[in-house]
Structure formats: C-alpha cells, structure tokens
Design a protein around this motif. Structure first.
Motif, PDB file in Angstrom:
ATOM      1  N   SER A   1       0.826  -1.202   0.000  1.00 32.20           N
ATOM      2  CA  SER A   1       0.000   0.000   0.000  1.00 32.20           C
ATOM      3  C   SER A   1       0.860   1.251   0.000  1.00 32.20           C
ATOM      4  N   GLU A   2       1.951   1.239   0.788  1.00 29.02           N
ATOM      5  CA  GLU A   2       2.812   2.401   0.850  1.00 29.02           C
ATOM      6  C   GLU A   2       3.516   2.643  -0.485  1.00 29.02           C
ATOM      7  N   ALA A   3       3.787   1.563  -1.229  1.00 29.81           N
ATOM      8  CA  ALA A   3       4.471   1.711  -2.506  1.00 29.81           C
ATOM      9  C   ALA A   3       3.566   2.316  -3.571  1.00 29.81           C
ATOM     10  N   GLY A   4       2.264   2.219  -3.407  1.00 32.64           N
ATOM     11  CA  GLY A   4       1.337   2.727  -4.401  1.00 32.64           C
ATOM     12  C   GLY A   4       1.190   1.755  -5.558  1.00 32.64           C
ATOM     13  N   VAL A   5       0.092   1.874  -6.281  1.00 30.92           N
ATOM     14  CA  VAL A   5      -0.191   1.022  -7.431  1.00 30.92           C
ATOM     15  C   VAL A   5      -0.399   1.916  -8.644  1.00 30.92           C
ATOM     16  N   ILE A   6       0.171   1.509  -9.769  1.00 24.56           N
ATOM     17  CA  ILE A   6      -0.090   2.179 -11.039  1.00 24.56           C
ATOM     18  C   ILE A   6      -1.032   1.294 -11.849  1.00 24.56           C
ATOM     19  N   ASP A   7      -2.158   1.847 -12.224  1.00 23.70           N
ATOM     20  CA  ASP A   7      -3.065   1.178 -13.157  1.00 23.70           C
ATOM     21  C   ASP A   7      -2.625   1.612 -14.556  1.00 23.70           C
ATOM     22  N   ALA A   8      -1.989   0.707 -15.269  1.00 13.78           N
ATOM     23  CA  ALA A   8      -1.353   1.049 -16.543  1.00 13.78           C
ATOM     24  C   ALA A   8      -2.294   1.015 -17.737  1.00 13.78           C
ATOM     25  N   HIS A   9      -3.591   0.827 -17.492  1.00 15.83           N
ATOM     26  CA  HIS A   9      -4.499   0.750 -18.644  1.00 15.83           C
ATOM     27  C   HIS A   9      -5.943   0.987 -18.230  1.00 15.83           C
ATOM     28  N   HIS A  10      -6.456   2.147 -18.568  1.00 17.50           N
ATOM     29  CA  HIS A  10      -7.893   2.399 -18.408  1.00 17.50           C
ATOM     30  C   HIS A  10      -8.337   3.395 -19.458  1.00 17.50           C
ATOM     31  N   HIS A  11      -9.644   3.566 -19.565  1.00 17.13           N
ATOM     32  CA  HIS A  11     -10.232   4.468 -20.541  1.00 17.13           C
ATOM     33  C   HIS A  11     -11.211   5.409 -19.855  1.00 17.13           C
ATOM     34  N   VAL A  12     -11.611   6.435 -20.552  1.00 14.99           N
ATOM     35  CA  VAL A  12     -12.762   7.262 -20.174  1.00 14.99           C
ATOM     36  C   VAL A  12     -13.444   7.689 -21.471  1.00 14.99           C
ATOM     37  N   TRP A  13     -14.741   7.976 -21.391  1.00 16.76           N
ATOM     38  CA  TRP A  13     -15.422   8.576 -22.531  1.00 16.76           C
ATOM     39  C   TRP A  13     -16.669   9.299 -22.071  1.00 16.76           C
ATOM     40  N   ASP A  14     -17.017  10.302 -22.862  1.00 15.43           N
ATOM     41  CA  ASP A  14     -18.206  11.117 -22.641  1.00 15.43           C
ATOM     42  C   ASP A  14     -18.980  11.101 -23.955  1.00 15.43           C
ATOM     43  N   LEU A  15     -20.112  10.413 -23.972  1.00 18.91           N
ATOM     44  CA  LEU A  15     -20.857  10.242 -25.216  1.00 18.91           C
ATOM     45  C   LEU A  15     -21.468  11.540 -25.724  1.00 18.91           C
ATOM     46  N   SER A  16     -21.552  12.554 -24.861  1.00 17.73           N
ATOM     47  CA  SER A  16     -22.043  13.851 -25.325  1.00 17.73           C
ATOM     48  C   SER A  16     -20.968  14.600 -26.113  1.00 17.73           C
ATOM     49  N   VAL A  17     -19.714  14.214 -25.926  1.00 16.91           N
ATOM     50  CA  VAL A  17     -18.612  14.809 -26.680  1.00 16.91           C
ATOM     51  C   VAL A  17     -18.372  14.050 -27.978  1.00 16.91           C
ATOM     52  N   ARG A  18     -18.402  12.709 -27.885  1.00 18.90           N
ATOM     53  CA  ARG A  18     -18.095  11.896 -29.055  1.00 18.90           C
ATOM     54  C   ARG A  18     -18.658  10.498 -28.876  1.00 18.90           C
ATOM     55  N   ASP A  19     -19.252   9.979 -29.927  1.00 18.25           N
ATOM     56  CA  ASP A  19     -19.772   8.620 -29.870  1.00 18.25           C
ATOM     57  C   ASP A  19     -18.626   7.620 -29.843  1.00 18.25           C
ATOM     58  N   GLN A  20     -18.858   6.517 -29.166  1.00 17.75           N
ATOM     59  CA  GLN A  20     -17.927   5.386 -29.186  1.00 17.75           C
ATOM     60  C   GLN A  20     -18.577   4.322 -30.066  1.00 17.75           C
ATOM     61  N   ASN A  21     -18.278   4.370 -31.360  1.00 23.42           N
ATOM     62  CA  ASN A  21     -19.039   3.546 -32.300  1.00 23.42           C
ATOM     63  C   ASN A  21     -18.746   2.054 -32.176  1.00 23.42           C
ATOM     64  N   TRP A  22     -17.745   1.696 -31.401  1.00 21.98           N
ATOM     65  CA  TRP A  22     -17.460   0.276 -31.188  1.00 21.98           C
ATOM     66  C   TRP A  22     -18.397  -0.346 -30.151  1.00 21.98           C
ATOM     67  N   ILE A  23     -19.097   0.510 -29.394  1.00 21.60           N
ATOM     68  CA  ILE A  23     -20.036  -0.002 -28.387  1.00 21.60           C
ATOM     69  C   ILE A  23     -21.368  -0.240 -29.070  1.00 21.60           C
ATOM     70  N   SER A  24     -21.556  -1.453 -29.552  1.00 16.88           N
ATOM     71  CA  SER A  24     -22.790  -1.784 -30.266  1.00 16.88           C
ATOM     72  C   SER A  24     -23.218  -3.188 -29.887  1.00 16.88           C
ATOM     73  N   GLY A  25     -24.497  -3.456 -30.034  1.00 15.58           N
ATOM     74  CA  GLY A  25     -25.029  -4.774 -29.707  1.00 15.58           C
ATOM     75  C   GLY A  25     -25.429  -4.887 -28.256  1.00 15.58           C
ATOM     76  N   PRO A  26     -26.348  -5.784 -27.954  1.00 15.32           N
ATOM     77  CA  PRO A  26     -26.876  -5.900 -26.591  1.00 15.32           C
ATOM     78  C   PRO A  26     -25.839  -6.312 -25.558  1.00 15.32           C
ATOM     79  N   GLU A  27     -24.826  -7.066 -25.972  1.00 16.38           N
ATOM     80  CA  GLU A  27     -23.855  -7.538 -24.994  1.00 16.38           C
ATOM     81  C   GLU A  27     -22.984  -6.396 -24.447  1.00 16.38           C
ATOM     82  N   LEU A  28     -22.836  -5.327 -25.218  1.00 17.85           N
ATOM     83  CA  LEU A  28     -22.033  -4.183 -24.772  1.00 17.85           C
ATOM     84  C   LEU A  28     -22.888  -3.052 -24.218  1.00 17.85           C
TER      85      LEU A  28
END
Length: 302
Positions: A6-33
């Motif tokens: 805990s004292e050493a800290g953790v780096i999360d080396a991979h995440h995303h963010v998106w705001d659909l009001s700014v830009r569509d994420q056209n890869w998010i399609s279909g009921p499973e997503l």
C-alpha cells in the motif's frame, strides 16, 4: 494488500474514459455491450481506484480520431491521478512525425507517453509490418514514445516481426494479446506470446483477462494458465497491471479485477509484485509518480 504494498502505491497502466455527449464510441454496439453505452468519466474511476490503493494511472485511447488525444492530454494535466496518456496517431500518414511533435508541444503534451492503434480489426494480419506502418512506428520511437499493441492471437506473429525490426522501440502488449480464455485453449497463443516476449524491447500488461473469460462465471483459476504464461515469458520486471476499466465492468468491478491480479501474482516475492503493480509501468512509460517511494523491502528472516 500488505501495508508495504500500500505504501508503494499502485499504477493502473491501462484504463479508458469517454463522454458520449462529446463523441460517440461507435465500437459499443449490440446488446452484450449495452452496459458500456453511457458516460464513464475520470470522476467515476477516482474513488474506485483510490480505494484499491492506486496512486497513478495511464489513460489509453479508445477510438481512432485525432481529436481524442489532445483532450486526454489536457485531462491528464488537470488530474492528480492520470500520470500518462497513450494516444492515437495515424501511423501511415506521411506527416506522422510532425503530428507527434505537435502533440508533445501542445497543452499537456508532457503527459504523452505512448501511441496505440486498433490493430485488432485490421483485415490484414500483417498490418504491423507494412512499410508505411513500420515508417510510422519508427517515428514513434524517434519521438521517445512507447507503442501499445492491441492485437488478437493471429496478429502476434507480425507484432513480433515488427518488434524485431525496431529494437529501439518499446512495444507493450495490451491484454496479453487477447487469449481465448473462455475456451480454455492455450495454443497457438502461448507459443506466439513467448516468441514476442523473447525480444527484450517488449512488455506486457496483465489486463483484460476477465473480458476474455466467461463474463458470468469466470474464476481466478480460469485466468491462471494465461497469467502464468506471461509471468514466465516476460518476467515480473516486464509485466504491469492494468484494470481495463470500464470495459472490465462487463465481467467484474474494479475491486474484483485488482483482487484477481493480486491472487494471480501471489507466488511472487514482494519485490517482484512491486514491479508488476508499480515499477514496470513507471519505468516503461517514464512516469513521474508521487507516493511511490520504490520497491518495498522483504522482511528479514527470523
């Protein structure tokens, strides 16, 4: 998580963010997503990450448009959590070197640590070794950046060829190269991954496992053969943790993802776990991270 970790800290080396009001994420399609078809903002991630002991993150591109990367760089500049950005550039463009220089010179440009292109949907399995792509990858190396590989198993051979041709460029394999965890098959993914790992200029992210498994019923034991493969092939000093938030939420929440990663690395020493959860990402991406004083020391034997 131990007090020392805990004292050493953790780096999360991979995440995303998106705001659909700014830009569509056209890869998010279909009921499973469908669960992903809403905004996921840095403010949504922060409390989950902090609770998990994460002190820094790498924000990774989601779509192949030039506007996204400058937005991410400005977001990083305004955040005390995002320490680096892996953005997008058109590797085949004749002016790719100028484009990268412009990103570095723009607002938040100091946070640009790497480039990624969505290779996985490319119809040509050898896209990465096309002459125009290799020229673009050379520009990435000359800019002092890292290249993130988002590929499927059938594209790993070309990835290894590209890495062999460009020893001056560090290649980071995202999501273990998307092995077929749900089916339980290891071949030919394991052999191709070991071939890539044999090259010293390659790294791997311990990320994206839960979404390659059965979303509704995965267990850590399902993930273990794949995690063990990359641990043995790359070693802890070339492996780094990534949550793949919010995509991971299709199969697990943030706490479950990091708990699984800790279980999968439980056989390592404390110093080796520090590499996976902090050191490798900091070193690979050249991150300046506060609250990460270095590898914790093993307790002396009594």
């Amino acid at each position: 998580m131990s007090r020392e970790e805990s004292e050493a800290g953790v780096i999360d080396a991979h995440h995303h963010v998106w705001d659909l009001s700014v830009r569509d994420q056209n890869w998010i399609s279909g009921p499973e997503l469908a669960p992903l078809r809403r905004d996921f903002l840095l403010a949504d991630l922060e409390p989950e990450a902090r609770t998990a002991g994460v002190t820094a993150t790498v924000l990774v591109q989601t779509i192949t448009v030039p506007e996204e990367t400058p937005e991410f760089l400005q977001l990083a500049a305004s955040s005390d959590l995002v320490a680096g950005v892996v953005g997008w550039a058109d590797l085949t463009a004749p002016d790719v070197a100028d484009h990268l220089a412009g990103l570095r010179a723009g607002p938040g440009g100091e946070y640009l640590v790497g480039i990624r292109h969505q290779v996985q949907p490319e119809p040509d399995p050898r896209w990465l070794v096309r002459p125009d792509v290799l020229r673009g990858l050379t520009a990435v190396a000359e800019a002092g950046l890292v290249y993130d590989l988002v590929v499927k198993p059938h594209q790993l051979q070309a990835a290894a060829e590209a890495a062999a041709r460009l020893p001056e460029l560090t290649f980071v394999l995202d999501h273990l190269g998307k092995p077929p965890i749900a089916s339980g098959a290891l071949a030919p993914w394991a052999e191709e991954t070991r071939r890539l790992a044999a090259l010293p200029n390659t790294r791997c992210k311990l990320s994206g496992l839960v979404t390659e498994a059965d979303w509704g019923s995965w267990t850590t034991q399902d993930l273990k053969p794949y995690a063990d493969t990359v641990l043995d092939a790359f070693g802890p000093d070339r492996l780094m943790f990534g949550s793949d938030w919010p995509v991971c939420k299709l199969a697990a929440d943030y706490a479950e993802v990091i708990a699984a990663a800790r279980e999968l690395t439980a056989r390592l020493t404390l110093a080796e776990r520090h590499q996976v959860f902090t050191g490798t990402a900091a070193r690979t991406y050249g991150l300046t991270v506060t609250g990460s004083p270095g590898p914790p020391q093993e307790a002396p034997c009594a």
